[in-house]
Write an enzyme that holds these catalytic residues in place. Sequence first.
Site, PDB file in Angstrom:
ATOM      1  N   SER A 174      24.252  15.538  65.637  1.00 29.30           N
ATOM      2  CA  SER A 174      24.178  16.760  66.530  1.00 29.30           C
ATOM      3  C   SER A 174      25.394  17.482  66.646  1.00 29.30           C
ATOM      4  O   SER A 174      26.295  17.853  65.737  1.00 29.30           O
ATOM      5  CB  SER A 174      23.392  16.716  67.578  1.00 29.30           C
ATOM      6  OG  SER A 174      22.995  18.061  68.220  1.00 29.30           O
ATOM      7  N   HIS A 220      15.665  15.811  64.181  1.00 27.10           N
ATOM      8  CA  HIS A 220      17.025  16.080  64.679  1.00 27.10           C
ATOM      9  C   HIS A 220      17.634  14.626  64.862  1.00 27.10           C
ATOM     10  O   HIS A 220      16.988  13.975  65.508  1.00 27.10           O
ATOM     11  CB  HIS A 220      17.045  17.108  66.011  1.00 27.10           C
ATOM     12  CG  HIS A 220      18.241  17.208  66.448  1.00 27.10           C
ATOM     13  ND1 HIS A 220      19.053  18.192  65.701  1.00 27.10           N
ATOM     14  CD2 HIS A 220      19.012  16.970  67.501  1.00 27.10           C
ATOM     15  CE1 HIS A 220      20.315  18.350  66.102  1.00 27.10           C
ATOM     16  NE2 HIS A 220      20.203  17.770  67.201  1.00 27.10           N
ATOM     17  N   ASP A 268      15.186  21.902  61.330  1.00 29.95           N
ATOM     18  CA  ASP A 268      15.691  20.952  62.452  1.00 29.95           C
ATOM     19  C   ASP A 268      15.223  21.597  63.791  1.00 29.95           C
ATOM     20  O   ASP A 268      15.290  22.683  64.164  1.00 29.95           O
ATOM     21  CB  ASP A 268      17.198  21.284  62.484  1.00 29.95           C
ATOM     22  CG  ASP A 268      18.046  20.489  63.508  1.00 29.95           C
ATOM     23  OD1 ASP A 268      17.390  20.783  64.525  1.00 29.95           O
ATOM     24  OD2 ASP A 268      18.702  19.586  62.934  1.00 29.95           O
TER      25      ASP A 268
END
Length: 417
Positions: free
Chosen positions: A201, A362, A297
């Site tokens: 991330s 994710h 995502d």
Amino acid sequence: MKVFSFWAVAVAVCLCRIWVVDGFFEMNEEEIFYAEANASYYTESKAYNPNNALLVGLTLIKSAATKGAVCLDGTLPGYHWHRGYGSGANSWLIQLEGGGWCNSVRACVYRKTTRRGSSNYMEKQLAFTGILSNKAVENPDFFNWNRVKLRYCDGASFMGDSEHKAAQLQFRGQRIWSAAIEDLMSKGMRYANQALLSGCSAGGLASILHCDEFRNFFPRKTRVKCLSDAGLFLDAVDISGGRTLRNLYGGVVGLQGVQNNLPRICINHLDPTSCFFPQNVIGNVKTPLFILNAAYDSWQIQSSLAPPSADPAGYWSNCRKDHSKCSASPNPIFAKNQMLNAIKGFSRSRQNGLFINSCFAHCQSERQDTWFGDNSPVLGNKPIALAVGDWYFDRSGEKAIDCPYPCDSSCHNLVFR
């Protein structure tokens, strides 16, 4: 596990109460959205230890204070380190923690009261799973390496260098990064014969932005590569025609003094905010780089493409929470083509790797079920762990891009209740 929030109306995704239902992960919508004007922060739940994973203690970087390398609130930064052994004794994996960004004084003041802005609130131990696991059956290529998780407490992907004296905020991400690497070098990383910089991330974005810098810490004989997991944040138009993520990034870059640490080759022809978007940087990264990303995502759907702030009537609410509730194409949430366009030039390089699966997910390298397990996501019958390992050790070239949604039955899709 995780809770994130972002943009003007913050988004929070709590992975700490996920359970599997027919291959999906379900969460409460209350755990996803809550109001915090102009906030952009990320917090993580307390100790979470799936399957009795290895727990690794927190080490504070004592030398950081004299370098001004401190968290938002001025406390010392830290990392979790499990020593390598055997054939991995001189191999190092540095995992940069993710956790959103803070783009305003108010948001950063809040963030410094959490573990994403202060080591006072960080867990004293973290479970090492997925790419950090110490078990060969869970992490076949990196299980016996020195594995380090660098904690994220600056809110600008380890890139800022500024301060806000009135609010008592220190924006020292770049200094934290440098101090951590220097400390690890003194503890044996300077002898590494191979190294991998990875991140998830906001940490995945950081692994791109710091990739060539990481390479330069080592002699040329050392094998050095980088992995970005869920870090390919797109400069995309949201469903209202606005640019939610660009607005957020503009705040981060301006507030935290990020522009001075962005790649010169990008800054020379684009504005600083554009150079915080990885699509404008990856083509010029000289070090071998692997991009692992879900084509759909879930973070970007929630925060960039269809945030509640761009959908006040809630028209996209069901689709945002559950991909199976989305209408057929064309659908602005299904932004796979934008992602493929962003990696077009990058994918031409033989040294780079790709694993783009058509999933609503994710961060797939940190979770054991998505990294390497009995029913992990696969492309060409190869799970993520083996694809990354084959690429890192040059056993094969890895550029896998999935078929269009909904063809992939191996996905571990996130569903929000």
